[in-house]
Motif scaffolding. Structure first.
Motif, short mmCIF file in Angstrom:
data_model
loop_
_atom_site.label_atom_id
_atom_site.label_comp_id
_atom_site.label_asym_id
_atom_site.label_seq_id
_atom_site.Cartn_x
_atom_site.Cartn_y
_atom_site.Cartn_z
N ALA A 109 -8.03 1.69 -24.70
CA ALA A 109 -8.72 0.33 -24.93
C ALA A 109 -9.58 -0.06 -23.90
N GLU A 110 -9.27 0.42 -22.72
CA GLU A 110 -10.13 0.10 -21.49
C GLU A 110 -11.41 0.79 -21.57
N LEU A 111 -11.38 2.12 -21.98
CA LEU A 111 -12.34 2.90 -22.13
C LEU A 111 -13.42 2.54 -23.25
N ASP A 112 -12.78 1.79 -24.33
CA ASP A 112 -13.60 1.55 -25.29
C ASP A 112 -14.33 0.20 -24.84
N LEU A 113 -13.81 -0.57 -23.93
CA LEU A 113 -14.59 -1.89 -23.43
C LEU A 113 -15.58 -1.57 -22.21
N GLN A 114 -15.33 -0.47 -21.85
CA GLN A 114 -16.29 0.01 -20.79
C GLN A 114 -17.64 0.63 -21.59
N ALA A 115 -17.54 1.11 -22.62
CA ALA A 115 -18.49 1.47 -23.26
C ALA A 115 -19.27 0.38 -24.10
N GLN A 116 -18.60 -0.68 -24.41
CA GLN A 116 -19.15 -1.68 -24.74
C GLN A 116 -20.10 -2.34 -23.96
N ALA A 117 -19.33 -2.57 -22.43
CA ALA A 117 -20.22 -3.10 -21.35
C ALA A 117 -21.36 -2.22 -21.09
N ASP A 118 -21.35 -1.06 -21.07
CA ASP A 118 -22.33 -0.07 -20.81
C ASP A 118 -23.62 -0.34 -21.90
N ALA A 119 -23.32 -0.54 -23.12
CA ALA A 119 -24.26 -0.90 -24.14
C ALA A 119 -24.81 -2.03 -23.85
N ALA A 120 -24.25 -3.06 -23.39
CA ALA A 120 -24.65 -4.34 -23.15
C ALA A 120 -25.55 -4.56 -21.62
N SER A 167 -28.10 2.00 -11.17
CA SER A 167 -28.99 3.12 -11.03
C SER A 167 -28.69 4.23 -11.54
N PHE A 168 -27.25 4.57 -11.60
CA PHE A 168 -26.75 5.88 -12.06
C PHE A 168 -26.52 5.82 -13.48
N ASP A 169 -26.34 6.68 -14.14
CA ASP A 169 -25.93 7.12 -15.52
C ASP A 169 -24.55 6.55 -15.83
N ARG A 170 -24.26 5.58 -16.20
CA ARG A 170 -22.78 5.00 -16.45
C ARG A 170 -22.37 5.55 -17.50
N GLY A 171 -22.86 6.52 -18.51
CA GLY A 171 -22.41 7.22 -19.42
C GLY A 171 -21.55 8.50 -18.75
N ALA A 172 -22.12 8.84 -17.66
CA ALA A 172 -21.28 9.83 -17.00
C ALA A 172 -20.07 9.42 -16.35
N THR A 173 -19.89 8.29 -16.06
CA THR A 173 -18.75 7.81 -15.71
C THR A 173 -17.82 7.36 -16.95
N ILE A 174 -18.31 7.23 -18.11
CA ILE A 174 -17.35 7.30 -19.28
C ILE A 174 -17.01 8.62 -19.61
N LEU A 200 -13.53 11.05 -9.02
CA LEU A 200 -13.60 10.34 -7.74
C LEU A 200 -14.47 10.85 -6.76
N ARG A 201 -15.10 12.08 -7.18
CA ARG A 201 -15.85 12.58 -6.11
C ARG A 201 -17.37 12.35 -6.55
N GLN A 202 -17.44 11.61 -7.75
CA GLN A 202 -18.92 11.31 -7.73
C GLN A 202 -19.59 10.57 -6.94
N MET A 203 -18.60 9.66 -6.14
CA MET A 203 -19.24 8.83 -5.32
C MET A 203 -19.76 9.57 -3.83
N LEU A 204 -19.33 10.93 -3.78
CA LEU A 204 -20.10 11.53 -2.95
C LEU A 204 -21.45 11.89 -2.84
N THR A 205 -21.91 11.98 -4.46
CA THR A 205 -23.14 12.07 -4.49
C THR A 205 -23.93 10.67 -4.57
N GLU A 206 -23.27 9.61 -5.14
CA GLU A 206 -24.00 8.26 -5.09
C GLU A 206 -24.33 7.80 -3.75
N LEU A 207 -23.09 8.07 -2.75
CA LEU A 207 -23.23 7.06 -1.57
C LEU A 207 -24.43 7.69 -0.76
#
Length: 220
Positions: A109-120, A167-174, A200-207
């Motif tokens: 359910a939270e994954l679905d909500l995250q996708a909705q928030a990304d679209a918005a 700034s980053f692609d939120r779709g990658a997080t989803i 959780l290692r994605q942050m090592l690229t973002e930081l």
């Protein structure tokens, strides 16, 4: 600054300011005015001053004698420490969930909500759903209090996330969350752990990229 209804305690003012800092509504270097905030929330200056002291204790503000109170910069060391702890803890939680096969409806359910928030394009809602996804995994593992412990460690990490997710692609997080959930549903502990660590290692690229883009926002 975002208006709020009159608060009755220093804790309420602190909690409001805390959220504003994490969400990026108050940026590093911004000066906090006791007088302005007291007038805004309908309080005397004393509880506002207490809220500033608590915010400084959280590592989110600096009180400079004779100069005032300023929002602190994002600590790179604190972000890296919190990320390291989260990876160690959550990879174990993922293995637990995969091996016990509990109900994972809440995570879906939270994954679905995250996708909705990304679209918005709603970054705060996106991150809130992200947090609830991870909280749901801890709950599914039978250790909901673990997430509360992690929450206390990751204030600086959350500041980075509110900045980077613009700034980053939120779709990658989803997609990373979906990989975690798929592995958990399949009962594949190795895949669940690997997917969690990758996420959780994605942050090592973002930081480093965020620190290079916004050097005035960060400190060692």
């Amino acid at each position: 600054m975002i208006p709020i209804r009159p608060a009755s305690t220093a804790q309420q003012v602190h909690d409001w300011l805390y959220r504003c800092v994490l969400r990026g509504d108050l940026l590093p270097g911004a000066r906090l005015s006791e007088t302005e905030i007291a007038a805004q929330v309908g309080l005397s200056r004393q509880p506002v001053r207490e809220a500033f002291i608590r915010l400084a204790a959280d590592g989110l503000a600096e009180i400079l004698p004779q100069r005032g109170t300023y929002i602190g910069r994002i600590s790179v060391r604190a972000v890296l420490s919190a990320r390291l702890i989260r990876e160690a803890v959550e990879s174990d939680l993922a293995r637990l969930v995969a091996s016990t096969r509990p109900d994972l409806t809440a995570m879906g359910a939270e994954l679905d909500l995250q996708a909705q928030a990304d679209a918005a394009g709603d970054v705060p809602a996106f991150i809130e759903a992200d947090d609830r996804f991870h909280h749901a995994m801890a709950t599914a593992a039978g250790f909901p209090a673990v997430w509360q412990d992690l929450e206390r460690l990751k204030a600086q990490m959350n500041r980075l996330r509110h900045l980077s997710m613009r700034s980053f692609d939120r779709g990658a997080t989803i997609a990373q969350h979906r990989a975690i959930l798929t592995a958990l549903q399949a009962g594949d502990a190795d895949a669940a752990e690997a997917a969690t660590r990758t996420h959780l290692r994605q942050m090592l690229t973002e930081l480093p990229q965020m620190a290079a883009t916004y050097p005035d926002y960060f400190t060692d």
